[in-house]
Design a protein around this motif. Structure first.
Motif, PDB file in Angstrom:
ATOM      1  N   VAL A   1       0.870  -1.177   0.000  1.00 55.01           N
ATOM      2  CA  VAL A   1       0.000   0.000   0.000  1.00 55.01           C
ATOM      3  C   VAL A   1       0.906   1.226   0.000  1.00 55.01           C
ATOM      4  N   VAL A   2       0.731   2.079  -0.998  1.00 54.71           N
ATOM      5  CA  VAL A   2       1.624   3.219  -1.178  1.00 54.71           C
ATOM      6  C   VAL A   2       0.852   4.536  -1.105  1.00 54.71           C
ATOM      7  N   GLY A   3       1.455   5.511  -0.461  1.00 54.56           N
ATOM      8  CA  GLY A   3       0.856   6.844  -0.395  1.00 54.56           C
ATOM      9  C   GLY A   3       1.928   7.906  -0.457  1.00 54.56           C
ATOM     10  N   VAL A   4       1.590   9.050  -1.039  1.00 59.56           N
ATOM     11  CA  VAL A   4       2.505  10.185  -1.093  1.00 59.56           C
ATOM     12  C   VAL A   4       1.896  11.310  -0.269  1.00 59.56           C
ATOM     13  N   VAL A   5       2.527  11.613   0.853  1.00 57.21           N
ATOM     14  CA  VAL A   5       2.031  12.645   1.778  1.00 57.21           C
ATOM     15  C   VAL A   5       2.527  14.005   1.307  1.00 57.21           C
ATOM     16  N   ASP A   6       1.601  14.927   1.063  1.00 59.62           N
ATOM     17  CA  ASP A   6       1.984  16.249   0.551  1.00 59.62           C
ATOM     18  C   ASP A   6       2.881  16.996   1.524  1.00 59.62           C
TER      19      ASP A   6
ATOM     20  N   GLN B   1      -8.675   9.122   2.649  1.00 56.41           N
ATOM     21  CA  GLN B   1      -7.326   9.284   2.107  1.00 56.41           C
ATOM     22  C   GLN B   1      -6.339   9.790   3.160  1.00 56.41           C
ATOM     23  N   LEU B   2      -6.698  10.857   3.842  1.00 56.20           N
ATOM     24  CA  LEU B   2      -5.776  11.447   4.818  1.00 56.20           C
ATOM     25  C   LEU B   2      -5.573  10.544   6.029  1.00 56.20           C
ATOM     26  N   ASN B   3      -6.607   9.819   6.420  1.00 58.84           N
ATOM     27  CA  ASN B   3      -6.440   8.896   7.542  1.00 58.84           C
ATOM     28  C   ASN B   3      -5.561   7.707   7.158  1.00 58.84           C
ATOM     29  N   CYS B   4      -5.617   7.306   5.894  1.00 60.11           N
ATOM     30  CA  CYS B   4      -4.702   6.254   5.423  1.00 60.11           C
ATOM     31  C   CYS B   4      -3.267   6.767   5.441  1.00 60.11           C
TER      32      CYS B   4
ATOM     33  N   LYS C   1     -11.569  15.012  10.001  1.00 63.80           N
ATOM     34  CA  LYS C   1     -11.736  14.174  11.186  1.00 63.80           C
ATOM     35  C   LYS C   1     -10.645  13.110  11.261  1.00 63.80           C
ATOM     36  N   LEU C   2     -10.052  12.986  12.434  1.00 60.51           N
ATOM     37  CA  LEU C   2      -8.995  12.004  12.653  1.00 60.51           C
ATOM     38  C   LEU C   2      -9.597  10.717  13.208  1.00 60.51           C
ATOM     39  N   TRP C   3      -9.375   9.610  12.521  1.00 61.55           N
ATOM     40  CA  TRP C   3      -9.909   8.325  12.955  1.00 61.55           C
ATOM     41  C   TRP C   3      -8.999   7.687  14.001  1.00 61.55           C
ATOM     42  N   ASP C   4      -9.610   6.807  14.790  1.00 61.28           N
ATOM     43  CA  ASP C   4      -8.831   5.986  15.701  1.00 61.28           C
ATOM     44  C   ASP C   4      -7.932   5.067  14.872  1.00 61.28           C
ATOM     45  N   PRO C   5      -6.673   4.881  15.269  1.00 64.57           N
ATOM     46  CA  PRO C   5      -5.754   4.039  14.499  1.00 64.57           C
ATOM     47  C   PRO C   5      -6.307   2.648  14.184  1.00 64.57           C
ATOM     48  N   ALA C   6      -7.039   2.057  15.133  1.00 65.60           N
ATOM     49  CA  ALA C   6      -7.612   0.727  14.903  1.00 65.60           C
ATOM     50  C   ALA C   6      -8.644   0.766  13.778  1.00 65.60           C
TER      51      ALA C   6
ATOM     52  N   HIS D   1     -10.112  -0.438   8.162  1.00 66.29           N
ATOM     53  CA  HIS D   1     -10.526   0.081   6.858  1.00 66.29           C
ATOM     54  C   HIS D   1      -9.563  -0.384   5.766  1.00 66.29           C
ATOM     55  N   LEU D   2      -8.274  -0.266   6.011  1.00 67.69           N
ATOM     56  CA  LEU D   2      -7.270  -0.650   5.030  1.00 67.69           C
ATOM     57  C   LEU D   2      -7.310  -2.154   4.743  1.00 67.69           C
TER      58      LEU D   2
END
Length: 283
Positions: free
Chosen positions: A93-98, A127-130, A175-180, A185-186
Motif C-alpha cells: 500500500v503506497v501513499g505520497v504525503v503532501d 485518504q488522509l487517515n490512510c 476528522k482524525l480516525w482511531d488508528p484501529a 478500513h485498510l
C-alpha cells in the motif's frame, strides 16, 4: 494508455499531460485502494486500450505543478511529497504525503469551487487517515489532518454577489480516525481489491451509486420561453398543477462519472448491460 491527437498543446505541455505510470502488480496507491475495485481492475487489464483526451487533464497538471512548487518550499524539519510503502494483506500500500510537520498532515487540493459546498468529501477523509496510518507505521505521530483547498475557478464577480461563495483558498479540518479504525478500513479495502483480481470483467464488484456519482432525477417547473427553471423538486407532486404559461419538465437522473468521466467506461460490462436494457426499454 493512448492519448488522442491534440493540436492545442505544445510539445512540452503535451508530454507533461500524457505521462502515465502503469499500475504495478501487487501494489495499490491509497486513492486506488479507496476507489472502486471494478474501475481499478479494468484499468489494469485494459491499460493499453484506454483512450483519453489530453485536454481533459490540464487541471490535473496544474495540481501537479502546485505540489512540485510547494515541495521545494517546505521547512527543513517537514516532510514534503514523502512516498511511503507498507505491506497489508499481502499487498503493498503506497501513499505520497503532501506535507507533514508538527504532527499534522496537510493535503493540497486544486479543485473547483463546487467542492466547497460539500465540505470534506468522504474519500478525502479516508485518504488522509490512510496517510496517517502510513506515517505512524514509520514512527511519525499524527494528531491533526487538514486540507488546503485552492479554488481553480474562483470568481471575484461571484464573490461580490454571493455571500455563501468560498474564499480563493481555505483550510478544511479533517476528522482524525482511531488508528484501529484506519487499520480495519485498510485491511477491508485490500481484501476487496484482492478478491477482484481474479474475477472476470463481468463478475467484478459493481460500482456503487456514490462511486458512479449518481444524480437523482428531478422535476422542473418551467415558464414557456425560459431556459432556466422557476422551481426544481424531487417529485412531480411537489410542483402541483402548473399555471397557464408554465409546464413541468422531467429531468432524468443518471451517473455523471459513467457519462464521460470514467476512462474504463468502454470496457465496463456493468455499464454495457444497463445501456442495453435502456435501449430495449425505449424501443
Amino acid at each position: 494508455m493512448i492519448a488522442k491527437p491534440c493540436k492545442e498543446l505544445t510539445a512540452p505541455l503535451l508530454k507533461l499531460v500524457t505521462e502515465d505510470r502503469r499500475p504495478t502488480e501487487g501494489r495499490y496507491g491509497v486513492n486506488a485502494l479507496n476507489g472502486a475495485p471494478r474501475v481499478e481492475q479494468l484499468k489494469r487489464r485494459h491499460w493499453d486500450e484506454i483512450e483519453y483526451d489530453p485536454m481533459e487533464r490540464l487541471w490535473m497538471v496544474m495540481g501537479k505543478l502546485l505540489h512540485s512548487q510547494l515541495e521545494g518550499r517546505a521547512d527543513v524539519n517537514a516532510l514534503a511529497e514523502e512516498r511511503i510503502k507498507v505491506s497489508i494483506g499481502g499487498r503493498d500500500v503506497v501513499g505520497v504525503v503532501d506535507h507533514y510537520a508538527d504532527e499534522t498532515i496537510t493535503d493540497y487540493k486544486f479543485v473547483s469551487t463546487w467542492a466547497s459546498n460539500d465540505g470534506v468529501k468522504p474519500e478525502w477523509e479516508a485518504q488522509l487517515n490512510c496517510y496517517a496510518y502510513l506515517l505512524r507505521a514509520c514512527g511519525f505521530p499524527v494528531t491533526k489532518l487538514q486540507i488546503q483547498a485552492v479554488y481553480r475557478d474562483w470568481s471575484q464577480k461571484k464573490a461580490d454577489t454571493d455571500k455563501g461563495y468560498p474564499p480563493r483558498a481555505e483550510v478544511m479540518k479533517v476528522k482524525l480516525w482511531d488508528p484501529a479504525k484506519v487499520l480495519d478500513h485498510l485491511e477491508k479495502r485490500v481484501a476487496l481489491h484482492v478478491a477482484n483480481e481474479t474475477k472476470p470483467d463481468g463478475e467484478l464488484t459493481p460500482c456503487t451509486d456514490a462511486e458512479r456519482w449518481a444524480r437523482p432525477g428531478k422535476f422542473a417547473l418551467m415558464k414557456e420561453g425560459n431556459k432556466r427553471a422557476t422551481k426544481v423538486a424531487d417529485t412531480k407532486e411537489e410542483l402541483g398543477e402548473p399555471a397557464k404559461g408554465f409546464f413541468i419538465e422531467e429531468r432524468k437522473g443518471g451517473y455523471r462519472r459513467c457519462d464521460g468521466y470514467c476512462e474504463v467506461a468502454p470496457f465496463c460490462p456493468q455499464l454495457a448491460r444497463e445501456r442495453e436494457q435502456q435501449e430495449k426499454a425505449n424501443a
